[in-house]
Design a protein around this motif. Structure first.
Motif, PDB file in Angstrom:
ATOM      1  N   PRO A  42       5.514   7.297  -0.966  1.00  0.00           N
ATOM      2  CA  PRO A  42       5.271   5.908  -1.377  1.00  0.00           C
ATOM      3  C   PRO A  42       6.211   4.897  -0.720  1.00  0.00           C
ATOM      4  N   LYS A  98       5.176   4.546   2.904  1.00  0.00           N
ATOM      5  CA  LYS A  98       3.966   3.727   3.015  1.00  0.00           C
ATOM      6  C   LYS A  98       4.290   2.246   2.906  1.00  0.00           C
ATOM      7  N   ARG A  99       5.189   1.894   2.008  1.00  0.00           N
ATOM      8  CA  ARG A  99       5.530   0.482   1.872  1.00  0.00           C
ATOM      9  C   ARG A  99       6.258  -0.009   3.112  1.00  0.00           C
ATOM     10  N   VAL A 151      -1.215   8.967  -2.437  1.00  0.00           N
ATOM     11  CA  VAL A 151      -0.331   8.264  -3.371  1.00  0.00           C
ATOM     12  C   VAL A 151      -0.252   6.800  -2.950  1.00  0.00           C
ATOM     13  N   PRO A 152      -0.088   5.891  -3.915  1.00  0.00           N
ATOM     14  CA  PRO A 152       0.015   4.468  -3.571  1.00  0.00           C
ATOM     15  C   PRO A 152       1.386   4.140  -2.991  1.00  0.00           C
ATOM     16  N   ALA A 153       1.439   3.057  -2.239  1.00  0.00           N
ATOM     17  CA  ALA A 153       2.717   2.576  -1.729  1.00  0.00           C
ATOM     18  C   ALA A 153       3.595   2.117  -2.881  1.00  0.00           C
ATOM     19  N   LEU A 154       4.890   2.240  -2.695  1.00  0.00           N
ATOM     20  CA  LEU A 154       5.836   1.799  -3.711  1.00  0.00           C
ATOM     21  C   LEU A 154       5.756   0.279  -3.863  1.00  0.00           C
TER      22      LEU A 154
END
Length: 231
Positions: free
Chosen positions: A160, A163-164, A219-222
């Motif tokens: 996450p 990704k952010r 999984v979503p980005a932080l």
């Protein structure tokens, strides 16, 4: 309706973009030593049509700035990133946990830029983004992210933040998403999915890369303000 003064908005913006207190930063040489210990003798084919390379060498090639750029997040995680001088499309990323242990490394190539802070224009739709990718492909440029971890749990826990970081990189870093000129691109970049592969770096030290692939978790980005990623 409550009205906000200019000072009020500035306070909100500064608070959102304020980075939690940073501990002692790693020097470039310390970071290189961590990468060498983490990657060992691992080798992998990172780009289509290329030959296998030493993972350590590729990652260190993407860290050529001193001091190394970094930001941290609530809870103690820290992300470091850099690029190859003269070839900024070759980037490397290192993610440390709250206990200052290196947990994830990434070799990142040819990320497109979806926002131009000089003209305040950016990509705001999937069609525009695909057109940007098509233009880069004609130059032989294809985005690629290769992740290296030592355990599947580390991939799930630290992807996450990676990704952010990638969303900040796509925006060109140091972006103020409260600025209405950038807001649409800031919202759009959260939809971008980059071609990503993951490897068990310990497996790569003893086996063929094809046997060392790991499933990339969805999984979503932080949730970290993009303005915290300053370059």
């Amino acid at each position: 309706m409550k009205r906000w003064s200019l000072l009020g908005w500035l306070v909100v913006l500064v608070t959102a973009c304020a980075t939690p207190a940073l501990g002692q930063a790693r020097t470039l040489e310390e970071l290189k030593a961590d990468i060498a210990a983490f990657a060992g003798a691992a080798r992998a084919t990172l780009l289509s049509g290329s030959s296998p390379v030493r993972v350590e060498e590729r990652l260190i090639a993407g860290f050529q700035q001193d001091p190394v750029r970094r930001t941290n997040v609530a809870g103690g995680g820290v992300v470091y990133w850099g690029w190859q001088e003269g070839q900024a499309f070759v980037q490397s990323v290192a993610v440390y946990d709250a206990h200052d242990n290196l947990k994830l490394l990434a070799a990142v190539d040819d990320l497109p830029r979806v926002y131009d802070s000089r003209s305040n224009r950016g990509v705001t739709s999937l069609d525009e983004y695909q057109a940007l990718l098509d233009r880069q492909a004609r130059w032989g440029s294809h985005p690629s992210v290769a992740l290296f971890v030592q355990a599947p749990a580390d991939l799930h826990a630290h992807l996450p933040l990676l990704k952010r970081w990638s969303q900040a990189a796509l925006m060109g870093y140091s972006v103020d998403c409260a600025d209405e000129r950038a807001a649409a691109s800031c919202a759009f970049v959260e939809q971008v999915s980059l071609p990503t592969r993951a490897f068990d770096v310990r497996c790569l030290q003893r086996d063929d890369a094809q046997r060392c692939h790991m499933e990339v978790p969805d999984v979503p980005a932080l949730d970290v303000p993009l303005c915290r990623f300053v370059q």
